[in-house]
Write a protein that holds these residues in place. Sequence first.
Motif, short mmCIF file in Angstrom:
data_model
loop_
_atom_site.label_atom_id
_atom_site.label_comp_id
_atom_site.label_asym_id
_atom_site.label_seq_id
_atom_site.Cartn_x
_atom_site.Cartn_y
_atom_site.Cartn_z
N PRO A 181 1.05 -1.31 0.10
CA PRO A 181 -0.06 -0.10 0.08
C PRO A 181 0.90 1.27 0.23
CG PRO A 181 -0.91 -1.72 1.64
CD PRO A 181 0.43 -1.97 0.94
N ASP A 182 1.92 1.38 0.99
CA ASP A 182 2.78 2.38 0.88
C ASP A 182 3.46 2.79 -0.45
OD1 ASP A 182 2.32 2.73 3.58
OD2 ASP A 182 4.10 1.96 4.08
N PHE A 183 3.71 1.59 -1.32
CA PHE A 183 4.37 2.11 -2.56
C PHE A 183 3.32 2.57 -3.49
CE2 PHE A 183 5.33 0.62 -6.82
CZ PHE A 183 6.56 1.49 -7.04
N LEU A 184 2.12 1.88 -3.54
CA LEU A 184 1.33 1.95 -4.28
C LEU A 184 0.69 3.44 -4.40
CD1 LEU A 184 -0.24 0.34 -6.56
CD2 LEU A 184 -2.25 -0.08 -5.28
N GLU A 185 0.72 3.96 -2.99
CA GLU A 185 0.33 5.40 -2.82
C GLU A 185 1.20 6.37 -3.10
OE1 GLU A 185 -1.09 8.21 1.14
OE2 GLU A 185 -0.27 6.09 1.55
N ALA A 186 2.69 6.05 -3.16
CA ALA A 186 3.64 6.87 -3.44
C ALA A 186 3.72 7.11 -4.99
CB ALA A 186 5.06 6.44 -2.87
N ALA A 187 3.02 5.98 -5.64
CA ALA A 187 3.19 5.90 -7.38
C ALA A 187 1.89 6.56 -7.77
CB ALA A 187 3.17 4.54 -7.56
N GLY A 188 0.96 7.43 -6.90
CA GLY A 188 0.14 8.01 -7.26
C GLY A 188 -1.31 7.38 -7.36
N ALA A 189 -1.56 6.25 -6.42
CA ALA A 189 -3.04 5.64 -6.42
C ALA A 189 -3.90 6.68 -6.22
CB ALA A 189 -2.79 4.43 -5.59
N HIS A 190 -3.77 7.46 -5.29
CA HIS A 190 -4.80 8.25 -4.67
C HIS A 190 -5.48 9.38 -5.61
CE1 HIS A 190 -5.58 7.66 -0.55
NE2 HIS A 190 -4.63 7.79 -0.25
N GLY A 191 -4.26 9.68 -6.83
CA GLY A 191 -5.03 10.29 -7.74
C GLY A 191 -5.30 9.81 -9.16
N ALA A 192 -5.31 8.52 -9.08
CA ALA A 192 -5.56 7.78 -10.15
C ALA A 192 -6.84 7.81 -10.87
CB ALA A 192 -5.08 6.49 -10.41
#
Length: 218
Positions: free
Chosen positions: A55-66
């Motif tokens: 989850p931390d990496f996915l968030e850092a990769a921009g999941a929240h704004g996808a």
Amino acid sequence: MRALIAGAGRLGAQIAQVLAAAHHDVSLIDINPDRIAELSGSIAVPMRVGDACAPDFLEAAGAHGADLIIAATGRDDDNLVISLLAKRQFAVPRVAARVNNGENSWLFTSHWGVDVAVSTATPLVSLIEEATGATDTVALLRLSKAGVEVIETVITARSRTAGAALSDLVLPSGTVIATVVRDGQPAAPEPDMRLRPGDEVLLVSHRATEQDVQSAFQ
């Protein structure tokens, strides 16, 4: 549209190339640094190395704004975890996941956060060798919000465009070449590139039909 693609294999790389050609904001991630390094010179999209199941990496990769996350790894369990995280933790509006093993297809539902399940035999910027039928041209991906269709055609020894330079092609109105996949690798469509048998040409169009592209290339 902001799209995040997990899995930089052949399918993920082709999807990234196509969406970028349609002027979408695309990022590509993969756990294998060698694969990212291999693609760094051929795909003009941001790429990151990391585990999309974290989850931390996915968030850092921009999941929240996808607006769209595509789980396109070669492992069904990873694709399900990525889909569930995308939908439940990051509330991504659209989640698509690749089904590698058909026996697992029953799992790829909304219960796991999957909006669109894509089998390896389904045309979604698919591997053209898996396409069947009388034509070498298949519709791959319809970007409904943008009104864009992506169409792929395979050049054979019988194609009248075999040996032709891209600059000499007469394309249907409203159509551009997104990429040419040669020997499994996407390449930028330079004007002086000459088509060879085995090349897979991906086109983005607002107007053309599969039949229009078939007529132009075959």
